[in-house]
Design an enzyme around this catalytic site. Structure first.
Site, short mmCIF file in Angstrom:
data_model
loop_
_atom_site.label_atom_id
_atom_site.label_comp_id
_atom_site.label_asym_id
_atom_site.label_seq_id
_atom_site.Cartn_x
_atom_site.Cartn_y
_atom_site.Cartn_z
N GLY A 1 0.81 -1.22 0.00
CA GLY A 1 0.00 0.00 0.00
C GLY A 1 0.84 1.27 0.00
O GLY A 1 0.53 2.24 -0.69
N THR A 2 1.91 1.26 0.78
CA THR A 2 2.74 2.47 0.88
C THR A 2 3.31 2.84 -0.48
O THR A 2 3.25 4.00 -0.90
CB THR A 2 3.88 2.24 1.91
OG1 THR A 2 3.28 1.94 3.18
CG2 THR A 2 4.78 3.44 2.03
N ASN B 1 -8.42 3.85 8.14
CA ASN B 1 -7.81 2.74 8.87
C ASN B 1 -7.94 2.85 10.38
O ASN B 1 -7.75 1.89 11.09
CB ASN B 1 -6.33 2.61 8.49
CG ASN B 1 -5.61 3.93 8.54
OD1 ASN B 1 -5.98 4.87 7.85
ND2 ASN B 1 -4.59 4.02 9.37
N GLN C 1 -7.64 -0.45 3.03
CA GLN C 1 -8.47 -1.12 4.06
C GLN C 1 -9.75 -1.71 3.48
O GLN C 1 -10.42 -2.49 4.13
CB GLN C 1 -8.85 -0.12 5.17
CG GLN C 1 -7.68 0.30 6.04
CD GLN C 1 -7.15 -0.81 6.94
OE1 GLN C 1 -7.84 -1.80 7.22
NE2 GLN C 1 -5.93 -0.67 7.41
N SER D 1 -3.30 -3.43 -0.88
CA SER D 1 -2.19 -4.12 -0.23
C SER D 1 -2.65 -5.52 0.20
O SER D 1 -3.66 -5.65 0.91
CB SER D 1 -1.77 -3.31 0.99
OG SER D 1 -0.75 -3.98 1.69
N HIS E 1 -1.60 -7.82 2.32
CA HIS E 1 -1.63 -8.32 3.70
C HIS E 1 -2.84 -7.83 4.50
O HIS E 1 -3.09 -8.29 5.60
CB HIS E 1 -0.31 -8.02 4.44
CG HIS E 1 -0.11 -6.59 4.84
ND1 HIS E 1 -0.31 -6.15 6.13
CD2 HIS E 1 0.29 -5.51 4.14
CE1 HIS E 1 -0.03 -4.85 6.20
NE2 HIS E 1 0.33 -4.44 5.00
N THR F 1 12.55 -7.33 -10.47
CA THR F 1 12.14 -8.70 -10.77
C THR F 1 10.84 -9.04 -10.03
O THR F 1 10.71 -8.77 -8.84
CB THR F 1 13.27 -9.68 -10.36
OG1 THR F 1 14.43 -9.30 -11.09
CG2 THR F 1 12.91 -11.12 -10.67
N CYS G 1 0.76 2.33 12.23
CA CYS G 1 1.99 3.11 12.16
C CYS G 1 2.12 4.08 13.33
O CYS G 1 3.17 4.65 13.54
CB CYS G 1 2.01 3.89 10.85
SG CYS G 1 1.52 2.86 9.50
#
Ligand code: PLP
Length: 375
Positions: free
Chosen positions: A72-73, A151, A179, A199, A201, A237, A323
């Protein structure tokens, strides 16, 4: 291994076992570099193409509009900086005060080198109202970036309404849907967004992989310079295993979305009912929230203390965004919604996921009662 009650699914989620299984061959046997022309690389190349198609279908995009990133970042950085750097006219970006730092700090970075940014205020429930955007926007605006769902407090925004205003002024629209993807229905065409960050995860996929949807014809600079991967837009890659794992996790979450969100909602309702029954007094932040994302404020309490006391009982919750976990400052989101300090300081985020159970909800509410109302 110690058994935890994991109620911090907005920070990260447990890997889907089917995604894990699907990743193994690409880590162990089929390790060919997908960009190489020889036969050993044909399978990873095909697996990446299939994963791209699956992901595109889950959000109603075309496969060529999906660009793999490290999460996401990176997707947020790319959308904000890539659109600024492609604009020699230094037009403005408009974002909101309640965005994740991946967006806010990217905007600040562009501001430092001369690209103007405006930060939209939210209302008390964390909504960015279309009429607010209407007041800020002008024909000098290049990009509007507003998150799909917050979030910390879970508020879901009227993305289609906001995108409509952006387009009426000739601006592009990006949404940080980190989210939201895999948890609520996302259709990039119905939302009419130009870019969307996700993202893996956060939806039971592996950490360190994500994607940026970029609508065909949208002008953004490549973010990573180097090789020609991702149609010369994002060098490096390809991480075949992570890409495959992400596609399986997203497909499973999307196929089971209705049932999962119904059951998470009922756990959420149970938690709120039990807290009230136990006599706990709290304020719930946010409106029209993501399933299971519960921001609770206890007056004159301390979020850090609550987090650590819950941790001692084997329960993982958060004070605000992941964070912010180590800071005891009031988060920028709670400040933006003008939550009074005596509530903001005593705020925790409980975020439920598909693996939580009713008995865990009873343990969470019982633990909060023991901490907040000791006998
Ligand atoms: N955007 C939002 C709304 C988030 O909640 C997060 C993570 O908490 C991110 C971006 C960053 O995502 P990642 O951890 O994949 O870099």
């Amino acid at each position: 291994m110690k058994q935890y009650i994991y109620a911090d699914n907005a920070a990260t989620t447990q890997l889907d076992p089917k995604a894990f299984e699907a990743m193994i061959p690409w880590l162990r046997d089929e390790y060919g570099n997908a960009s190489q022309p020889y036969s050993f690389s044909r399978k990873p190349k095909k697996a990446i193409a299939e994963a791209r198609a699956v992901i595109a279908e889950c959000i109603n995009a075309d496969p060529e509009e999906i660009y793999f990133t490290s999460g996401g970042t990176e997707s947020d950085n790319w959308a904000i900086k890539g659109s600024a750097f492609s604009d020699s006219g230094h037009h403005a970006t408009i974002t909101s005060q309640i965005e994740h730092h991946a967006v806010l700090h990217s905007c600040e970075a562009t501001e430092r080198i001369g690209y103007p940014v405006a930060y939209l205020p939210a209302d008390e429930e964390g909504r960015i109202l279309p009429e607010t955007l209407d007041r800020y926007i002008s024909d000098r605006t290049r990009l509007v970036s507003v998150m799909t769902a917050n979030n910390e407090i879970g508020t879901i925004q009227d993305i289609a309404g906001l995108a409509d205003i952006a387009h009426a002024h000739g601006a592009m629209f990006h949404t940080d849907a980190v989210q939201a993807v895999g948890h609520i229905p996302i259709d990039v065409k119905a939302l009419d967004v130009d870019m969307l960050s996700a993202s893996a995860h956060k939806f039971n996929g592996p950490r360190g992989i994500g994607f940026l949807y970029i609508r065909k014809g949208i002008k953004v600079c490549p973010f990573m310079d180097g090789g020609g991967q991702e149609n010369k837009n994002r060098a490096g890659t390809e991480n075949t295993a992570a890409i495959v794992g992400m596609s399986i996790a997203l497909m499973n979450n999307t196929q089971n979305m209705r049932n999962t969100s119904d059951s998470i909602r009922s756990l959420e309702n149970l938690l709120i009912t039990k807290l009230i029954e136990e006599g706990l007094v709290f304020r719930r932040n946010g409106a029209n929230t993501l399933p299971g994302l519960i921001s609770l404020s206890f007056q004159n309490s301390n979020g850090e203390m609550l987090l650590h006391r819950m941790d001692l009982k084997g329960i993982c919750v958060s004070t605000g965004s992941a964070c912010n976990g180590s800071s005891d400052e009031i988060s920028h989101v709670l400040q933006a919604i003008h939550l009074p300090d005596e509530y903001a300081k005593g705020t925790i985020r409980i975020s439920l996921g598909k693996h939580n159970t009713e008995s865990e909800i009873f343990k969470i509410t019982e633990s909060l009662k023991q901490i907040l109302m000791p006998k």
